[in-house]
Design a protein around this motif. Structure first.
Motif, PDB file in Angstrom:
ATOM      1  N   ALA A 294       0.911  -1.053   0.015  1.00  6.71           N
ATOM      2  CA  ALA A 294      -0.024  -0.218  -0.017  1.00  6.71           C
ATOM      3  C   ALA A 294       0.802   1.495  -0.101  1.00  6.71           C
ATOM      4  O   ALA A 294       0.530   2.384  -0.673  1.00  6.71           O
TER       5      ALA A 294
ATOM      6  N   ALA B 118      -3.223   3.411  -1.747  1.00 12.93           N
ATOM      7  CA  ALA B 118      -2.123   3.363  -2.779  1.00 12.93           C
ATOM      8  C   ALA B 118      -2.272   4.740  -3.652  1.00 12.93           C
ATOM      9  O   ALA B 118      -1.015   5.124  -4.031  1.00 12.93           O
TER      10      ALA B 118
ATOM     11  N   GLN C   3      -0.632   7.560  -2.106  1.00  6.49           N
ATOM     12  CA  GLN C   3       0.855   7.380  -2.001  1.00  6.49           C
ATOM     13  C   GLN C   3       1.523   7.886  -3.246  1.00  6.49           C
ATOM     14  O   GLN C   3       2.516   8.391  -3.395  1.00  6.49           O
TER      15      GLN C   3
END
Length: 528
Positions: free
Chosen positions: A326, A381, A384
């Motif tokens: 993740a 994700a 990120q």
């Protein structure tokens, strides 16, 4: 991503004059390059590989989540203390010997980390590991550039850039996979054969490389006050929450020791002829404003890298490897964009490029501030991944700004000082943010439970449903749900503050004044 910074300090700086070591070529250039790059990968990897394994490590060693953070901070603090000594040690022992023995010592320290049977032993081994890792990256950088001819140094720098970007991506995923499928000890054991191999290969390939050695004077007073002051301050931050802060005599003593030692350190370094840390560099406007921006932004960035994996496991129930998956997308855009940023960023106002980086970082923090316990993997994700844009635009422009108004002979010292305070900033931020998260979780737990009455029929019904007829079990499960929600609210608050901090950093960048072209002569300073 902590060591990509040291590499980016080289981006855009043309090579200056170097000693005779430039003419040296190893018997096997490919093998020497692999050895040096592998050591860099191993050292950068170890900064992030333990992050996703902290809950597992804490559970296996019977420690609290707060104590587990010492695994990160002990490495960072001792690494920061070793950084200013790199120049002294290379002049005293030579770059080849220092690199070879530092890499070998890193392997031994990694072995001790894996063999640790208590949190205290692990923290001590990580501190040793961080200290011997201090010289590894700057010396690797100097060695790699010295063995390549001038027209190929750009390729060498690009290779090192790729290594330092890929390693932090691989860290959480590899750490999670090893922890899930084997045991957390193996995240350290894998360094042992690699470290020994690299030490032997580089030592053999660079044998005969010309080096000029001398016996420089060591600033023992500066070093001692630095170690005592920084050490006391870090222990204070790590123990503060458990000891009820200044209600504890131990915390008060540590605070006094830290203040006195750091005050003596600053006064001594400002008056010493050959200081271990040259604080006089802060007289330069761009260096001062750029370094403040670097420290604040990196502290926030480091906090994100620590909190997100912990949150995924503690609040959402992710396994270490899925927490790694993740968080890994943060490195995708830096891998693709770092070479382009190095080539083209100087065509623009670097203050604007840095501002875009901090805006991107702030936006991702505000997005996380809106997360809840039902957020899915794809959403985590994606945030990120978007943060990677900020990372790609962050390091090179800020470092170019802070080095831009230094004199040629000051660039190496300025680079080392910026790396030193940046590392300390990340370490202190790790302690402060984990403390703040737990503190806010406790506050919100109290607020959420203050209106719950055991005699309330609705509460009794809820407890009965949760416990499937067992009121005691139901009460425990209800408390766990409230605790999770309280920690989630605390997580959101911290990320809201981190987002604001990134926006504040933009102001410091704009205190700098162009031009932002570093003096070429300083580029040859390498890791000294």
């Amino acid at each position: 991503m902590t060591d990509i910074i040291a590499e980016e300090e080289r981006m855009g700086l043309p090579p200056g004059p170097e000693p005779a070591a430039k003419a040296f070529a190893p018997p096997n250039m490919a093998l020497a390059t692999i050895g040096i790059s592998l050591a860099t990968f191993m050292q950068v990897l170890d900064i992030t590989i333990a992050n996703v394994s902290l809950p597992t490590i804490a559970g296996n060693l019977g420690a609290s989540a707060n104590q587990a953070v010492w695994v990160i901070t002990s490495f960072a603090v001792s690494n920061a203390i070793a950084l200013p000594l790199t120049g002294f040690m290379t002049r005293r022992f030579g770059e080849r010997k220092l690199f070879m023995w530092a890499t070998f010592a890193f392997a031994i320290a990694s072995l001790l980390c894996g063999l640790a049977s208590s949190m205290g032993m692990l923290v001590a081994a990580r501190a040793l590991q961080g200290f011997v890792a201090g010289p590894m990256y700057p010396v690797a950088q100097a060695l790699l550039i010295s063995i390549y001819p001038p027209h190929k140094r750009g390729q060498a720098i690009a290779l090192l850039a790729m290594v330092t970007v890929v390693a932090p991506i691989a860290g959480p995923v590899l750490g999670g996979w090893i922890t899930d499928n084997y045991s957390w000890e193996w995240i350290f054991f894998i360094n042992v054969p690699i470290g020994i191999f690299v030490s032997l290969v580089v030592g053999n390939q660079l044998r005969g490389r010309p080096e000029k050695l001398d016996r420089p004077k060591m600033d023992y007073v500066g070093l001692a006050t630095l170690v005592i002051g920084v050490g006391a301050l870090q222990v204070l931050l790590d123990l503060g929450n458990d000891d009820d802060w200044f209600a504890s005599t131990r915390i008060v003593v540590l605070a006094i020791v830290a203040v006195v030692a750091l005050a003596v350190f600053v006064i001594w370094e400002l008056t010493e002829k050959d200081p271990v840390v040259d604080l006089r560099l802060f007289r330069h406007r761009n260096f001062a404003s750029g370094t403040v921006a670097l420290v604040l932004a990196y502290a926030a960035f480091f906090s994100i890298g620590l909190l997100v994996p912990l949150w995924l496991q503690r609040n959402l129930g992710y396994t270490p490897i899925w927490a790694g998956f993740a968080t890994a997308p943060i490195g995708v855009l830096p891998v693709l964009l770092t070479p382009l940023v190095g080539m083209y960023a100087t065509r623009f106002d670097l203050r604007m490029v840095s501002s875009l980086a901090f805006i991107a970082m702030a936006v991702t923090c505000f997005m996380r501030a809106g997360f809840n316990l039902d957020v899915d993997f794809e959403h985590v994700a994606t945030v990120q991944l978007f943060q990677g844009l900020g990372v790609a635009l962050f390091f090179m422009p800020v470092l170019t700004i802070l080095l831009s108004d230094l004199e040629p002979h000051e660039i190496a010292a300025g680079s080392g000082l910026a790396t030193f305070v940046r590392t300390l900033g990340g370490s202190f931020a790790a302690s402060l943010t984990t403390w703040a998260w737990n503190q806010r979780g406790t506050v919100h737990h109290a607020r959420l439970t203050e209106h719950i009455q055991a005699a309330d029929p609705a509460i009794q019904q809820t407890v009965g449903v949760l416990g499937q007829g067992d009121p005691q079990r139901g009460a425990v499960l209800l408390n766990q749900m409230i605790s999770q929600q309280a920690m989630q609210i605390g997580f959101n608050e911290i990320f809201h503050l981190l987002g604001i901090l990134f926006l504040v950093v933009i102001l410091f960048v704009w205190f700098a004044r162009p031009p932002f072209t570093a003096k070429a002569a300083g580029a040859a300073a390498g890791g000294h």
